[in-house]
Design a protein around this motif. Structure first.
Motif, PDB file in Angstrom:
ATOM      1  N   PRO A 234     -26.108 -12.162  -7.225  1.00 57.43           N
ATOM      2  CA  PRO A 234     -25.803 -12.884  -8.473  1.00 57.43           C
ATOM      3  C   PRO A 234     -25.873 -11.914  -9.644  1.00 57.43           C
ATOM      4  CG  PRO A 234     -28.058 -13.331  -7.769  1.00 57.43           C
ATOM      5  CD  PRO A 234     -27.522 -12.295  -6.841  1.00 57.43           C
ATOM      6  N   GLY A 235     -25.144 -12.206 -10.706  1.00 56.30           N
ATOM      7  CA  GLY A 235     -25.285 -11.338 -11.873  1.00 56.30           C
ATOM      8  C   GLY A 235     -24.261 -11.604 -12.948  1.00 56.30           C
ATOM      9  N   ARG A 236     -24.505 -10.965 -14.089  1.00 51.90           N
ATOM     10  CA  ARG A 236     -23.643 -11.174 -15.246  1.00 51.90           C
ATOM     11  C   ARG A 236     -22.415 -10.265 -15.176  1.00 51.90           C
ATOM     12  NH1 ARG A 236     -25.914 -11.261 -21.216  1.00 51.90           N
ATOM     13  NH2 ARG A 236     -27.385  -9.816 -20.256  1.00 51.90           N
ATOM     14  N   CYS A 237     -21.283 -10.819 -15.570  1.00 50.57           N
ATOM     15  CA  CYS A 237     -20.033 -10.057 -15.610  1.00 50.57           C
ATOM     16  C   CYS A 237     -19.394 -10.201 -16.981  1.00 50.57           C
ATOM     17  CB  CYS A 237     -19.056 -10.575 -14.559  1.00 50.57           C
ATOM     18  SG  CYS A 237     -19.700 -10.503 -12.886  1.00 50.57           S
TER      19      CYS A 237
ATOM     20  N   ALA B 254      -9.826 -14.042 -23.919  1.00 51.89           N
ATOM     21  CA  ALA B 254     -10.027 -14.809 -25.143  1.00 51.89           C
ATOM     22  C   ALA B 254     -10.977 -15.957 -24.789  1.00 51.89           C
ATOM     23  CB  ALA B 254      -8.706 -15.357 -25.639  1.00 51.89           C
ATOM     24  N   THR B 255     -11.843 -16.311 -25.707  1.00 53.10           N
ATOM     25  CA  THR B 255     -12.820 -17.366 -25.444  1.00 53.10           C
ATOM     26  C   THR B 255     -12.196 -18.743 -25.643  1.00 53.10           C
ATOM     27  OG1 THR B 255     -14.534 -15.897 -26.230  1.00 53.10           O
ATOM     28  CG2 THR B 255     -15.095 -18.209 -26.124  1.00 53.10           C
ATOM     29  N   ASP B 256     -12.379 -19.623 -24.664  1.00 53.72           N
ATOM     30  CA  ASP B 256     -11.989 -21.027 -24.843  1.00 53.72           C
ATOM     31  C   ASP B 256     -12.953 -21.889 -24.030  1.00 53.72           C
ATOM     32  OD1 ASP B 256     -11.208 -21.100 -22.185  1.00 53.72           O
ATOM     33  OD2 ASP B 256      -9.082 -20.747 -22.632  1.00 53.72           O
ATOM     34  N   SER B 257     -12.618 -23.163 -23.822  1.00 53.00           N
ATOM     35  CA  SER B 257     -13.626 -24.035 -23.207  1.00 53.00           C
ATOM     36  C   SER B 257     -13.933 -23.682 -21.744  1.00 53.00           C
ATOM     37  CB  SER B 257     -13.189 -25.498 -23.307  1.00 53.00           C
ATOM     38  OG  SER B 257     -12.039 -25.682 -22.539  1.00 53.00           O
ATOM     39  N   THR B 258     -13.055 -22.893 -21.100  1.00 47.81           N
ATOM     40  CA  THR B 258     -13.357 -22.525 -19.707  1.00 47.81           C
ATOM     41  C   THR B 258     -13.479 -21.015 -19.510  1.00 47.81           C
ATOM     42  OG1 THR B 258     -10.997 -22.636 -19.218  1.00 47.81           O
ATOM     43  CG2 THR B 258     -12.310 -24.578 -18.658  1.00 47.81           C
ATOM     44  N   HIS B 259     -13.311 -20.232 -20.558  1.00 46.17           N
ATOM     45  CA  HIS B 259     -13.452 -18.775 -20.443  1.00 46.17           C
ATOM     46  C   HIS B 259     -14.396 -18.246 -21.504  1.00 46.17           C
ATOM     47  CE1 HIS B 259      -9.507 -19.617 -18.658  1.00 46.17           C
ATOM     48  NE2 HIS B 259      -9.774 -18.604 -17.862  1.00 46.17           N
ATOM     49  N   ASP B 260     -15.164 -17.231 -21.124  1.00 46.30           N
ATOM     50  CA  ASP B 260     -15.979 -16.561 -22.117  1.00 46.30           C
ATOM     51  C   ASP B 260     -15.964 -15.084 -21.757  1.00 46.30           C
ATOM     52  OD1 ASP B 260     -17.562 -16.224 -24.292  1.00 46.30           O
ATOM     53  OD2 ASP B 260     -19.138 -17.600 -23.644  1.00 46.30           O
ATOM     54  N   PHE B 261     -16.314 -14.229 -22.707  1.00 50.79           N
ATOM     55  CA  PHE B 261     -16.256 -12.795 -22.386  1.00 50.79           C
ATOM     56  C   PHE B 261     -17.445 -12.376 -21.520  1.00 50.79           C
ATOM     57  CE2 PHE B 261     -18.705 -13.106 -26.235  1.00 50.79           C
ATOM     58  CZ  PHE B 261     -19.752 -12.245 -25.985  1.00 50.79           C
TER      59      PHE B 261
ATOM     60  N   TYR C  69     -23.416 -30.521 -13.693  1.00 51.73           N
ATOM     61  CA  TYR C  69     -24.007 -31.235 -14.830  1.00 51.73           C
ATOM     62  C   TYR C  69     -22.959 -31.894 -15.719  1.00 51.73           C
ATOM     63  CZ  TYR C  69     -28.170 -28.508 -13.621  1.00 51.73           C
ATOM     64  OH  TYR C  69     -29.230 -27.931 -12.982  1.00 51.73           O
ATOM     65  N   GLN C  70     -21.696 -31.866 -15.304  1.00 51.99           N
ATOM     66  CA  GLN C  70     -20.609 -32.467 -16.090  1.00 51.99           C
ATOM     67  C   GLN C  70     -20.567 -31.932 -17.519  1.00 51.99           C
ATOM     68  OE1 GLN C  70     -21.581 -36.598 -15.418  1.00 51.99           O
ATOM     69  NE2 GLN C  70     -20.087 -36.699 -13.765  1.00 51.99           N
ATOM     70  N   ILE C  71     -20.471 -30.617 -17.628  1.00 48.11           N
ATOM     71  CA  ILE C  71     -20.376 -29.955 -18.937  1.00 48.11           C
ATOM     72  C   ILE C  71     -18.910 -29.560 -19.128  1.00 48.11           C
ATOM     73  CG2 ILE C  71     -21.060 -27.877 -20.214  1.00 48.11           C
ATOM     74  CD1 ILE C  71     -23.642 -28.008 -18.372  1.00 48.11           C
ATOM     75  N   ASP C  72     -18.366 -29.844 -20.315  1.00 42.76           N
ATOM     76  CA  ASP C  72     -16.931 -29.601 -20.449  1.00 42.76           C
ATOM     77  C   ASP C  72     -16.576 -28.372 -21.285  1.00 42.76           C
ATOM     78  OD1 ASP C  72     -17.614 -30.466 -22.898  1.00 42.76           O
ATOM     79  OD2 ASP C  72     -16.517 -32.368 -22.800  1.00 42.76           O
ATOM     80  N   ASP C  73     -17.577 -27.630 -21.722  1.00 47.21           N
ATOM     81  CA  ASP C  73     -17.254 -26.436 -22.510  1.00 47.21           C
ATOM     82  C   ASP C  73     -18.203 -25.298 -22.144  1.00 47.21           C
ATOM     83  OD1 ASP C  73     -16.788 -24.486 -24.482  1.00 47.21           O
ATOM     84  OD2 ASP C  73     -16.130 -26.031 -25.897  1.00 47.21           O
ATOM     85  N   ILE C  74     -17.640 -24.219 -21.613  1.00 44.18           N
ATOM     86  CA  ILE C  74     -18.458 -23.098 -21.122  1.00 44.18           C
ATOM     87  C   ILE C  74     -19.246 -22.433 -22.249  1.00 44.18           C
ATOM     88  CG2 ILE C  74     -16.696 -21.285 -21.398  1.00 44.18           C
ATOM     89  CD1 ILE C  74     -17.524 -20.218 -18.647  1.00 44.18           C
TER      90      ILE C  74
END
Ligand code: DAH
Length: 329
Positions: free
Chosen positions: A191-194, A199-206, A310-315
């Motif tokens: 496991p680990g951070r990548c 571009a950041t949006d509700s399903t993508h983050d840097f 957890y039914q979360i809709d924004d990353i």
């Protein structure tokens, strides 16, 4: 005069009774018994009265004065005692319950990561960490993504130095690092951070988290993979009603490669992870004998699993430190 004195006495006593601080008491004393005080005036006027009147009034006025002085002194010492007990000399009441120190708790990403680790550990996998700063060799070349390969663009990310050091965009490089130093049979989860320059949006983050899985042995097959991920999903979603399916897909470091979809009772199919049978070029890069070994690899996003669970809709909620969100876990 008798009447006047009795009335005056009563007034003064009432005022003393109502007084609740030392300053007011002093004011009362001055107003009646001070040099120009009302009672003092009466006492002074006595010597000019006719004899009969003088004896009677004098006796009464002196009695009143004495009584008032006594009451004032008593009230004064009472007020002094109270003020000496105020804040700076306050005593500690050891029976009052203490203040609770608020305690933090684990972040939802950590909770999901630990759950993933626990489930795979119970199936014989070891948990490993890898470096967040990778070399192009482990991140690309050894994973069968040579310099001119178009797939390199998919994971093009934050370069740190001359296109050789980068913030890892996937946990897959740990497959290579581990196999270089260990011989099969093996089962690992990393496991680990990548990081990606998406571009950041509700399903993508840097930044996001993944876990990589790798199992290599003499006759490890896709069927083994399917059984293991299905068991994982059943435990992760706490449900026996779980279906999985593999769709053909392309990842340079596996052959064949697939997308893994999951269907939970009453829900639609969801794409959850990439996977495949380890590509011969990856085995070659770590010096394994191709005739002896085969295995599968897979990689999944931890945020995505957490969002489904957890039914979360924004990353973006995971990393903006909003306590109203975090306190729910
Ligand atoms: N590393 C891939 C990614 O980040 C995910 C992945 C796909 C990992 C297939 C694997 C695999 O091990 O076999 O998109």
């Amino acid at each position: 005069m008798t009447q006047f004195l009795n009335k005056l006495k009563q007034d003064i006593l009432n005022k003393i009774k109502d007084a609740n601080n030392l300053k007011t008491i002093d004011e009362i004393y001055r107003a009646y018994l001070g040099r120009k005080g009302e009672l003092t005036k009466v006492l002074r006027s006595i010597k000019d009265m006719p004899e009969k009147e003088r004896i009677k009034t004098g006796k009464l006025a002196n009695q009143v004065k004495k009584e008032i002085e006594e009451v004032i002194n008593a009230k004064k010492s009472k007020l002094q005692t109270i003020s000496s007990q105020l804040p700076d000399k306050e005593q500690i009441d050891v029976t009052i319950p203490g203040l609770k120190v608020p305690r933090g708790h684990l972040h939802p990403i950590t909770l999901v990561q630990r759950e993933v680790e626990e489930i795979f550990q119970s199936m014989g996998f070891s948990i490993l960490d890898g470096p967040e700063v990778e070399t192009a060799h482990y991140h690309f070349d050894a994973l069968n993504i040579p310099k001119d390969h178009p797939a390199r663009d998919v994971w093009d990310t934050f370069w740190l130095k001359d296109f050789d050091l980068l913030l890892r965009a996937q946990t897959s490089p740990m497959q290579v690092r581990y196999m270089e130093k260990n011989n099969p049979p093996l089962r690992i989860i990393v496991p680990g951070r990548c990081f990606r320059r998406d571009a950041t949006d509700s399903t993508h983050d840097f930044q996001f988290h993944q876990f990589e899985g790798l199992m290599v042995g003499e006759d490890i097959s896709t069927a083994n993979f399917k059984a293991i991920v299905e068991e994982f999903f059943k435990r992760f979603f706490s449900s026996s009603d779980i279906q999985t399916r593999l769709r053909p897909s392309y990842f340079p470091f596996v052959e064949p490669g697939f997308e893994v979809d999951v269907k939970r009772k009453g829900n639609d199919w969801l794409e959850i992870m990439g996977a495949g049978m380890v590509h011969p070029n990856v085995f070659k890069a770590v010096g394994y004998n191709l005739k002896d070994w085969q295995g599968f690899a897979f990689g999944a996003g931890i945020e995505r699993l957490a969002m489904i669970k957890y039914q979360i809709d924004d990353i973006r909620l995971f990393f903006n430190s909003d306590l109203r969100f975090l306190k729910q876990f």
